[in-house]
Design a protein around this motif. Structure first.
Motif, PDB file in Angstrom:
ATOM      1  N   GLY A  68       0.802  -1.203   0.000  1.00 29.29           N
ATOM      2  CA  GLY A  68       0.000   0.000   0.000  1.00 29.29           C
ATOM      3  C   GLY A  68       0.841   1.262   0.000  1.00 29.29           C
ATOM      4  N   THR A  69       2.141   1.153   0.065  1.00 32.81           N
ATOM      5  CA  THR A  69       2.999   2.325   0.041  1.00 32.81           C
ATOM      6  C   THR A  69       3.498   2.550  -1.366  1.00 32.81           C
ATOM      7  OG1 THR A  69       4.947   1.025   0.579  1.00 32.81           O
ATOM      8  CG2 THR A  69       3.734   2.006   2.423  1.00 32.81           C
ATOM      9  N   ALA A  74       7.836   8.655  -6.130  1.00 29.57           N
ATOM     10  CA  ALA A  74       6.492   9.000  -6.556  1.00 29.57           C
ATOM     11  C   ALA A  74       5.803   9.962  -5.586  1.00 29.57           C
ATOM     12  CB  ALA A  74       5.653   7.743  -6.696  1.00 29.57           C
ATOM     13  N   LYS A  75       6.468  10.353  -4.512  1.00 30.53           N
ATOM     14  CA  LYS A  75       5.856  11.266  -3.547  1.00 30.53           C
ATOM     15  C   LYS A  75       5.710  12.654  -4.157  1.00 30.53           C
ATOM     16  CE  LYS A  75       7.002   8.948   0.667  1.00 30.53           C
ATOM     17  NZ  LYS A  75       7.466   9.054   2.014  1.00 30.53           N
ATOM     18  N   VAL A  76       4.652  13.331  -3.744  1.00 30.20           N
ATOM     19  CA  VAL A  76       4.356  14.656  -4.259  1.00 30.20           C
ATOM     20  C   VAL A  76       4.963  15.697  -3.325  1.00 30.20           C
ATOM     21  CG1 VAL A  76       2.465  16.220  -4.860  1.00 30.20           C
ATOM     22  CG2 VAL A  76       2.224  13.773  -5.245  1.00 30.20           C
ATOM     23  N   ASP A  77       5.497  16.734  -3.934  1.00 26.97           N
ATOM     24  CA  ASP A  77       6.061  17.840  -3.179  1.00 26.97           C
ATOM     25  C   ASP A  77       4.958  18.472  -2.328  1.00 26.97           C
ATOM     26  OD1 ASP A  77       8.026  19.866  -2.532  1.00 26.97           O
ATOM     27  OD2 ASP A  77       6.900  21.199  -3.886  1.00 26.97           O
TER      28      ASP A  77
END
Length: 158
Positions: A68-69, A74-77
């Motif tokens: 689920g991570t 791919a993390k958004v600023d």
């Protein structure tokens, strides 16, 4: 899951095939008659055997874990996410305003269950049907407004 031992076509005509407990099939090339008897395997004679090979997972492409991570890249600023949240809030607030205006118009036209009769409503049932449709439309608008308010409540404060 059945385990099947594959052998060349010419050996298939000479080998005896055994069906062991748990739907495991093996040939006399893999197991002796004495071992087959000890394991409770029964010889299959005259029955055609179909072997279907399953696909094996590729070593180069491991199956991703269902954790689920998302990967770190791919993390958004955070600033970009705040901008997205702000846009979402503005869109939802404008939708809320439009829906509230439509609701007010519907309620005014509904006139507390006694809307003005039209000329094409000489039949009283037509008037009652239109009144019921108006009431259902008001109920739907109220439901839509409540849903928009719930979505707004999910967003972080601006």
């Amino acid at each position: 899951m059945a385990m099947v031992t594959l052998w060349p076509q010419h050996a298939a005509a000479q080998a005896t095939v055994y069906r062991c407990p748990g739907n495991v099939y093996t040939s006399s090339a893999d197991i002796s008659a004495k071992e087959a008897d000890a394991k409770g395997c029964k010889p299959l004679e005259g029955a055609p055997i179909t072997v279907i090979q399953g696909q094996r997972p590729r070593a180069g492409n491991p199956v991703p874990a269902a954790s689920g991570t998302r990967p770190a890249d791919a993390k958004v600023d955070p600033a970009q996410q705040r901008a997205r949240d702000g846009d979402a809030r503005r869109i939802l607030e404008s939708e809320l305003k439009k829906e509230e205006e439509k609701l007010a118009q519907l309620q005014k036209e509904y006139n507390n269950g006694e809307p003005e009769r039209r000329g094409d409503e000489r039949n009283y049932q037509k008037y009652l049907d239109r009144t019921a449709e108006m009431k259902a439309a008001i109920t739907r608008k109220e439901s839509d407004i409540a849903a928009i308010k719930r979505e707004l409540a999910k967003l972080p404060p601006s």
